[in-house]
Design a protein around this motif. Structure first.
Motif, PDB file in Angstrom:
ATOM      1  N   GLY A   1       0.974  -1.178  -0.025  1.00  0.00           N
ATOM      2  CA  GLY A   1      -0.008  -0.126   0.211  1.00  0.00           C
ATOM      3  C   GLY A   1       0.708   1.330   0.007  1.00  0.00           C
ATOM      4  O   GLY A   1       0.566   2.317  -0.711  1.00  0.00           O
ATOM      5  N   TYR A   2       1.896   1.422   0.773  1.00  0.00           N
ATOM      6  CA  TYR A   2       2.733   2.335   0.852  1.00  0.00           C
ATOM      7  C   TYR A   2       3.389   2.670  -0.569  1.00  0.00           C
ATOM      8  O   TYR A   2       3.578   3.832  -0.897  1.00  0.00           O
ATOM      9  N   ALA A   3       3.927   1.613  -0.950  1.00  0.00           N
ATOM     10  CA  ALA A   3       4.666   1.736  -2.255  1.00  0.00           C
ATOM     11  C   ALA A   3       3.632   2.165  -3.242  1.00  0.00           C
ATOM     12  O   ALA A   3       3.937   3.178  -4.322  1.00  0.00           O
ATOM     13  N   VAL A   4       2.428   1.499  -3.459  1.00  0.00           N
ATOM     14  CA  VAL A   4       1.565   2.418  -4.548  1.00  0.00           C
ATOM     15  C   VAL A   4       1.046   3.744  -4.274  1.00  0.00           C
ATOM     16  O   VAL A   4       0.970   4.437  -5.243  1.00  0.00           O
ATOM     17  N   LEU A   5       0.947   4.096  -3.048  1.00  0.00           N
ATOM     18  CA  LEU A   5       0.565   5.344  -2.651  1.00  0.00           C
ATOM     19  C   LEU A   5       1.807   6.194  -3.092  1.00  0.00           C
ATOM     20  O   LEU A   5       1.440   7.458  -3.493  1.00  0.00           O
ATOM     21  N   ALA A   6       2.888   5.863  -2.891  1.00  0.00           N
ATOM     22  CA  ALA A   6       3.853   6.709  -3.306  1.00  0.00           C
ATOM     23  C   ALA A   6       4.111   7.138  -4.731  1.00  0.00           C
ATOM     24  O   ALA A   6       4.327   8.118  -5.298  1.00  0.00           O
ATOM     25  N   VAL A   7       3.980   5.745  -5.453  1.00  0.00           N
ATOM     26  CA  VAL A   7       4.137   5.939  -6.868  1.00  0.00           C
ATOM     27  C   VAL A   7       2.820   6.611  -7.565  1.00  0.00           C
ATOM     28  O   VAL A   7       3.141   7.646  -8.272  1.00  0.00           O
ATOM     29  N   SER A   8       1.728   6.646  -6.793  1.00  0.00           N
ATOM     30  CA  SER A   8       0.573   7.351  -7.464  1.00  0.00           C
ATOM     31  C   SER A   8       0.484   8.801  -7.041  1.00  0.00           C
ATOM     32  O   SER A   8       0.173   9.510  -7.889  1.00  0.00           O
ATOM     33  N   PHE A   9       1.425   9.126  -5.964  1.00  0.00           N
ATOM     34  CA  PHE A   9       1.546  10.656  -5.646  1.00  0.00           C
ATOM     35  C   PHE A   9       2.372  11.186  -6.644  1.00  0.00           C
ATOM     36  O   PHE A   9       2.380  12.221  -7.111  1.00  0.00           O
ATOM     37  N   VAL A  10       3.717  10.506  -7.028  1.00  0.00           N
ATOM     38  CA  VAL A  10       4.390  10.993  -8.224  1.00  0.00           C
ATOM     39  C   VAL A  10       3.621  11.306  -9.398  1.00  0.00           C
ATOM     40  O   VAL A  10       3.785  12.263 -10.101  1.00  0.00           O
ATOM     41  N   LEU A  11       3.006  10.148  -9.898  1.00  0.00           N
ATOM     42  CA  LEU A  11       2.216  10.181 -11.189  1.00  0.00           C
ATOM     43  C   LEU A  11       1.060  11.532 -11.079  1.00  0.00           C
ATOM     44  O   LEU A  11       0.923  12.273 -12.131  1.00  0.00           O
ATOM     45  N   GLU A  12       0.353  11.452 -10.008  1.00  0.00           N
ATOM     46  CA  GLU A  12      -0.747  12.383  -9.869  1.00  0.00           C
ATOM     47  C   GLU A  12      -0.049  13.783  -9.905  1.00  0.00           C
ATOM     48  O   GLU A  12      -0.545  14.748 -10.487  1.00  0.00           O
ATOM     49  N   GLY A  13       1.221  13.914  -9.407  1.00  0.00           N
ATOM     50  CA  GLY A  13       1.792  15.421  -9.301  1.00  0.00           C
ATOM     51  C   GLY A  13       2.110  15.599 -10.859  1.00  0.00           C
ATOM     52  O   GLY A  13       1.992  16.920 -10.984  1.00  0.00           O
ATOM     53  N   ILE A  14       2.643  14.696 -11.642  1.00  0.00           N
ATOM     54  CA  ILE A  14       2.946  15.032 -13.147  1.00  0.00           C
ATOM     55  C   ILE A  14       1.573  15.622 -13.627  1.00  0.00           C
ATOM     56  O   ILE A  14       1.672  16.661 -14.412  1.00  0.00           O
ATOM     57  N   SER A  15       0.485  14.807 -13.335  1.00  0.00           N
ATOM     58  CA  SER A  15      -0.603  15.542 -14.188  1.00  0.00           C
ATOM     59  C   SER A  15      -1.200  16.790 -13.530  1.00  0.00           C
ATOM     60  O   SER A  15      -1.501  17.848 -14.067  1.00  0.00           O
ATOM     61  N   TRP A  16      -1.128  16.730 -12.312  1.00  0.00           N
ATOM     62  CA  TRP A  16      -1.513  18.129 -11.346  1.00  0.00           C
ATOM     63  C   TRP A  16      -0.723  19.206 -11.904  1.00  0.00           C
ATOM     64  O   TRP A  16      -1.119  20.361 -12.126  1.00  0.00           O
ATOM     65  N   ARG A  17       0.646  19.135 -11.960  1.00  0.00           N
ATOM     66  CA  ARG A  17       1.624  20.246 -12.596  1.00  0.00           C
ATOM     67  C   ARG A  17       1.277  20.653 -14.258  1.00  0.00           C
ATOM     68  O   ARG A  17       1.277  21.759 -14.143  1.00  0.00           O
ATOM     69  N   GLN A  18       0.790  19.828 -14.794  1.00  0.00           N
ATOM     70  CA  GLN A  18       0.202  20.303 -16.274  1.00  0.00           C
ATOM     71  C   GLN A  18      -0.979  20.967 -16.215  1.00  0.00           C
ATOM     72  O   GLN A  18      -1.233  22.116 -16.796  1.00  0.00           O
TER      73      GLN A  18
END
Length: 335
Positions: free
Chosen positions: A122-139
């Protein structure tokens, strides 16, 4: 105006496609992690990402359909259809995301939760998800900030006034996703530290509250656009000044503006022309003023000017009912 509108549409499409790709991968990973860990917060976040993935499809459909040209049945085009699809996004966020999060949270708080496994996945998925969401959020942030800068408006003011809700939708979704990931992480962590699944349930309920708030905000933005929002007040003020300053005009009697699509504005004005003008003079003045308004503001798509007497009692009542007073003649620089 077409070039600018296409530019905005292309930028919005890029933002939505990037969000779709990120959410699809995140949704799959969260579902797997939720099944392995039995975490209610992760299950709520999985539902959130599934809803967001579905929403990007709705936004892409809205972008495509709203860009169709005007036709006989839709003389003003299909621009407002974009607001319908974005409103559906708000409904989906609540129906597919928030309600499931509430259900998962309440079930967990009542003690109805399945078998649990180690939270490392769960922690690993949340961390990876945060990075991917951050890329989309930045755009999404970049697009909205650039648009606000182009309109010379503060970011929050632009969000309240914009007639282009697509990028705002992605920004709100991604912002909620990042906050939701932090809530899920907290729920999962407190569950591990205390041994009580109640914390996981609380995290899921809070995610539901968050998604409900986003759905309400997004719904309110699109409701205002669908019910006929006026143009940017600065454009309305400039149109009033230009029409009132024309040599042929005695007084601007009434003015209506309507946003009917992204960067598309309809202007209707009733004008008291000088009595010394001929019918031909009035016709030529209307054509000239319409052209000048469209040249001054690329967003103005259609202009309708109607000659009227300023002292007509029925018209006067309609204007007073709308504005609380008759429109006063304006000088340069007056608001």
């Amino acid at each position: 105006m077409a070039a600018e509108g296409n530019g905005h549409a292309n930028e919005s499409a890029l933002t939505v496609v990037l969000a779709f790709a990120a959410n699809l991968g995140i949704a799959i990973a969260k579902i797997i992690a939720a099944v392995i860990t039995g975490s209610a917060s992760l299950a709520a976040e999985a539902a959130h990402s599934v809803a967001d993935t579905f929403n990007e499809v709705l936004l892409l459909v809205g972008l495509r359909r709203s860009g169709r040209p005007a036709d006989r049945r839709h003389p003003l085009g299909h621009g407002m259809e974009r607001y319908i699809w974005t409103l559906l996004v708000a409904v989906a966020i609540f129906g597919m995301g928030a309600l499931f999060a509430f259900y998962q949270g309440i079930e967990t708080l009542l003690g109805h939760h399945g078998a649990e496994a180690g939270p490392l996945v769960g922690y690993a998925v949340l961390a990876v998800s945060f990075v991917l969401e951050g890329i989309s959020w930045r755009q999404a942030v970049r697009q909205v900030r650039d648009a606000a800068r182009a309109e010379n408006l503060p970011l929050l003011t632009y969000i309240r006034r914009t007639d282009e809700p697509t990028a705002i939708s992605v920004l709100l979704e991604d912002s909620a996703a990042l906050i939701g990931l932090l809530l899920a992480f907290a729920g999962l962590g407190l569950h591990q530290l205390t041994g009580s699944a109640a914390w996981d349930g609380v995290g899921s309920v809070l995610i539901g509250v968050l998604l409900t708030a986003v759905a309400l905000i997004l719904g309110r933005i699109n409701l205002n656009l669908l019910t006929g929002a006026q143009a940017d007040p600065r454009i309305v003020a400039d149109v009033r000044e230009r029409l009132g300053a024309a040599d042929e005009i005695e007084q601007l009697v009434d003015i209506l503006t309507l946003t009917f699509g992204a960067d598309r504005i309809l202007v209707c004005a009733r004008l008291d022309f000088r009595d010394t003008l001929t019918a031909g003079d009035v016709e030529r003045a209307c054509v000239r003023m319409s052209r000048e308004l469209r040249e001054a503001h690329e967003e103005i798509d259609e202009v309708f000017l109607e000659p009227v007497p300023r002292d007509d009692p029925e018209l006067r009542e309609r204007v007073i009912a709308r504005y609380g007073r008759t429109l006063r003649p304006r000088g340069p620089g007056q608001a």
